[in-house]
Scaffold this active site. Structure first.
Site, PDB file in Angstrom:
ATOM      1  N   SER A   6       0.851  -1.193   0.000  1.00  0.00           N
ATOM      2  CA  SER A   6       0.000   0.000   0.000  1.00  0.00           C
ATOM      3  C   SER A   6       0.879   1.232   0.000  1.00  0.00           C
ATOM      4  O   SER A   6       1.688   1.441   0.911  1.00  0.00           O
ATOM      5  CB  SER A   6      -0.891   0.000   1.239  1.00  0.00           C
ATOM      6  N   HIS A  29      -1.130  -1.200  -4.244  1.00  0.00           N
ATOM      7  CA  HIS A  29      -2.427  -0.845  -3.658  1.00  0.00           C
ATOM      8  C   HIS A  29      -2.508   0.674  -3.440  1.00  0.00           C
ATOM      9  O   HIS A  29      -1.634   1.272  -2.822  1.00  0.00           O
ATOM     10  CB  HIS A  29      -2.591  -1.589  -2.329  1.00  0.00           C
ATOM     11  N   ASP A  31      -4.744   3.712  -1.951  1.00  0.00           N
ATOM     12  CA  ASP A  31      -5.834   4.054  -1.035  1.00  0.00           C
ATOM     13  C   ASP A  31      -6.345   5.466  -1.305  1.00  0.00           C
ATOM     14  O   ASP A  31      -5.626   6.445  -1.097  1.00  0.00           O
ATOM     15  CB  ASP A  31      -5.333   3.975   0.408  1.00  0.00           C
ATOM     16  N   MET A  33      -9.046   8.260  -0.214  1.00  0.00           N
ATOM     17  CA  MET A  33      -9.912   8.630   0.917  1.00  0.00           C
ATOM     18  C   MET A  33     -10.452  10.033   0.702  1.00  0.00           C
ATOM     19  O   MET A  33      -9.700  10.938   0.326  1.00  0.00           O
ATOM     20  CB  MET A  33      -9.112   8.597   2.208  1.00  0.00           C
ATOM     21  N   HIS A  62      -8.298   1.262  -4.330  1.00  0.00           N
ATOM     22  CA  HIS A  62      -9.270   1.035  -3.245  1.00  0.00           C
ATOM     23  C   HIS A  62      -9.959   2.359  -2.939  1.00  0.00           C
ATOM     24  O   HIS A  62      -9.355   3.241  -2.320  1.00  0.00           O
ATOM     25  CB  HIS A  62      -8.499   0.487  -2.031  1.00  0.00           C
ATOM     26  N   MET A  64     -12.136   4.478  -0.890  1.00  0.00           N
ATOM     27  CA  MET A  64     -12.828   4.680   0.391  1.00  0.00           C
ATOM     28  C   MET A  64     -13.517   6.033   0.318  1.00  0.00           C
ATOM     29  O   MET A  64     -13.122   7.000   0.972  1.00  0.00           O
ATOM     30  CB  MET A  64     -11.812   4.611   1.539  1.00  0.00           C
ATOM     31  N   MET A 132     -11.915  -5.913   4.770  1.00  0.00           N
ATOM     32  CA  MET A 132     -11.102  -5.018   5.606  1.00  0.00           C
ATOM     33  C   MET A 132     -10.794  -5.703   6.929  1.00  0.00           C
ATOM     34  O   MET A 132     -11.698  -6.182   7.625  1.00  0.00           O
ATOM     35  CB  MET A 132     -11.826  -3.699   5.868  1.00  0.00           C
ATOM     36  N   PHE A 138      -6.674   4.602   8.103  1.00  0.00           N
ATOM     37  CA  PHE A 138      -5.278   4.836   8.481  1.00  0.00           C
ATOM     38  C   PHE A 138      -4.451   3.563   8.349  1.00  0.00           C
ATOM     39  O   PHE A 138      -4.961   2.464   8.605  1.00  0.00           O
ATOM     40  CB  PHE A 138      -5.196   5.333   9.925  1.00  0.00           C
ATOM     41  N   GLY A 139      -3.174   3.743   8.009  1.00  0.00           N
ATOM     42  CA  GLY A 139      -2.236   2.628   8.039  1.00  0.00           C
ATOM     43  C   GLY A 139      -1.784   2.398   9.474  1.00  0.00           C
ATOM     44  O   GLY A 139      -2.032   3.211  10.370  1.00  0.00           O
ATOM     45  N   GLY A 140      -1.125   1.270   9.693  1.00  0.00           N
ATOM     46  CA  GLY A 140      -0.486   1.023  10.988  1.00  0.00           C
ATOM     47  C   GLY A 140      -1.399   0.581  12.123  1.00  0.00           C
ATOM     48  O   GLY A 140      -1.007   0.656  13.285  1.00  0.00           O
ATOM     49  N   ASP A 170      -6.905  -6.370   3.877  1.00  0.00           N
ATOM     50  CA  ASP A 170      -6.252  -5.057   3.933  1.00  0.00           C
ATOM     51  C   ASP A 170      -6.272  -4.530   5.362  1.00  0.00           C
ATOM     52  O   ASP A 170      -7.341  -4.290   5.918  1.00  0.00           O
ATOM     53  CB  ASP A 170      -7.011  -4.110   2.986  1.00  0.00           C
ATOM     54  N   GLY A 171      -5.070  -4.359   5.926  1.00  0.00           N
ATOM     55  CA  GLY A 171      -4.944  -3.738   7.244  1.00  0.00           C
ATOM     56  C   GLY A 171      -4.309  -4.663   8.266  1.00  0.00           C
ATOM     57  O   GLY A 171      -4.764  -5.783   8.475  1.00  0.00           O
ATOM     58  N   GLY A 172      -3.210  -4.197   8.867  1.00  0.00           N
ATOM     59  CA  GLY A 172      -2.578  -4.947   9.954  1.00  0.00           C
ATOM     60  C   GLY A 172      -1.863  -6.214   9.529  1.00  0.00           C
ATOM     61  O   GLY A 172      -1.658  -7.114  10.344  1.00  0.00           O
ATOM     62  N   GLY A 192       0.986  -2.238   4.093  1.00  0.00           N
ATOM     63  CA  GLY A 192       1.542  -0.891   4.028  1.00  0.00           C
ATOM     64  C   GLY A 192       2.741  -0.744   4.915  1.00  0.00           C
ATOM     65  O   GLY A 192       3.884  -0.875   4.473  1.00  0.00           O
ATOM     66  N   SER A 193       2.500  -0.524   6.200  1.00  0.00           N
ATOM     67  CA  SER A 193       3.611  -0.230   7.115  1.00  0.00           C
ATOM     68  C   SER A 193       4.600  -1.382   7.219  1.00  0.00           C
ATOM     69  O   SER A 193       5.802  -1.147   7.308  1.00  0.00           O
ATOM     70  CB  SER A 193       3.078   0.167   8.494  1.00  0.00           C
TER      71      SER A 193
HETATM   72  C1  DX5 Z   1      -6.501   1.451   5.510  1.00  0.00           C
HETATM   73  C2  DX5 Z   1      -5.982   1.256   4.107  1.00  0.00           C
HETATM   74  C3  DX5 Z   1      -4.880   0.262   4.032  1.00  0.00           C
HETATM   75  C4  DX5 Z   1      -3.618   0.662   4.762  1.00  0.00           C
HETATM   76  C5  DX5 Z   1      -2.923  -0.577   5.222  1.00  0.00           C
HETATM   77  O1  DX5 Z   1      -7.604   2.279   5.450  1.00  0.00           O
HETATM   78  O2  DX5 Z   1      -7.040   0.779   3.293  1.00  0.00           O
HETATM   79  O3  DX5 Z   1      -4.584  -0.095   2.693  1.00  0.00           O
HETATM   80  O4  DX5 Z   1      -2.741   1.431   3.970  1.00  0.00           O
HETATM   81  O5  DX5 Z   1      -1.869  -0.220   6.036  1.00  0.00           O
HETATM   82  P1  DX5 Z   1      -1.184  -1.230   7.067  1.00  0.00           P
HETATM   83  O6  DX5 Z   1      -0.668  -2.382   6.284  1.00  0.00           O
HETATM   84  O7  DX5 Z   1      -0.118  -0.382   7.670  1.00  0.00           O
HETATM   85  O8  DX5 Z   1      -2.246  -1.643   8.060  1.00  0.00           O
HETATM   86 ZN    ZN Z   2      -6.643  -0.116   1.226  1.00  0.00          ZN
END
Ligand code: DX5
Ligand code: ZN
Length: 209
Positions: A6, A29, A31, A33, A62, A64, A132, A138-140, A170-172, A192-193
């Site tokens: 991401s 990926h 994102d 928003m 993606h 959002m 999700m 948010f990432g992380g 997607d996420g964590g 992402g992170s």
């Molecule tokens: C969250 C995003 C994710 C995010 C994932 O709203 O849709 O794509 O960037 O980040 P990590 O991998 O850090 O959870």
């Molecule tokens: Zn995403």
């Protein structure tokens, strides 16, 4: 397991090198928003188009956003592999038809509190289902393990109906949570992170695979 880094956590002042560092991944990926569907703003179609020009791998967009229908034509110009909209957004069926009209893969996503039953009417036309594993925005954040029940349910529905969608989370995602995803039947993991916070991205991608 396919991996989709991401770009949200990448260093945007050094984007060419950042994207090259993840060239062994499957998709990039993206994102998007709108500050309304989620409590954050990222970037829009113009930046996405520039990213598409320098990305060595296909984009996985993606959305959002509350009103995806308004934006699909513009994001289609980046010629992504997938455009994913949320079931919780407005005009879902119209948006799906719009993505199809561009011959781009249709993705449908659900937030952690949305059940799979809410997207069942759309699954026959989905190329991708994005579950999700954090609240979007948010990432992380930390992985929500309960979301994996939805992955198992989607695997079952796909088999029973001979559907062809890929299942994405997607996420964590990290070295530990990805094992749970693999066991549940996930095809593509967004990270992402975990990837962009590592010096050696290739190693990060490889360890997730
Ligand atoms: C969250 C995003 C994710 C995010 C994932 O709203 O849709 O794509 O960037 O980040 P990590 O991998 O850090 O959870
Ligand atoms: Zn995403």
């Amino acid at each position: 397991m396919k991996i989709a880094p991401s770009v949200l956590t990448a260093d945007f002042t050094n984007l060419v090198a950042e994207l090259n560092s993840v060239r062994s991944a499957d998709y990039l990926h993206i994102d998007i928003m709108d500050g309304h569907f989620v409590p954050n703003i990222s970037f829009g179609p113009a930046i996405t188009k520039q990213i598409s020009k320098i990305s060595p791998i296909p984009l996985d967009i993606h959305l959002m956003v509350t009103a995806p229908l308004k934006w699909i034509d513009q994001f289609a110009q980046s010629k992504p592999q997938f455009i994913t909209i949320h079931e919780e957004a407005n005009q879902v069926l119209e948006s799906i038809k719009k993505i199809e009209s561009h011959h781009i893969g249709v993705g449908i996503s659900i937030k952690p509190k949305t059940p799979v039953s809410d997207i069942e009417p759309f699954l026959d036309r989905a190329d991708l289902v994005l579950v999700m594993t954090v609240e979007p925005g948010f990432g992380g954040q930390s992985f929500i393990t309960e979301a994996l029940d939805k992955v198992r349910e989607l695997v079952k529905i796909r088999t029973e109906n001979r559907y062809t969608y890929e299942i994405e989370v997607d996420g964590g995602i990290n070295q530990d949570t990805i094992k749970l995803c693999r066991d549940a039947g996930v095809d593509i993991s967004v990270a992402g992170s975990y990837i962009f916070n590592q010096k050696d991205r290739e190693k990060g991608i490889l360890s997730l695979r």
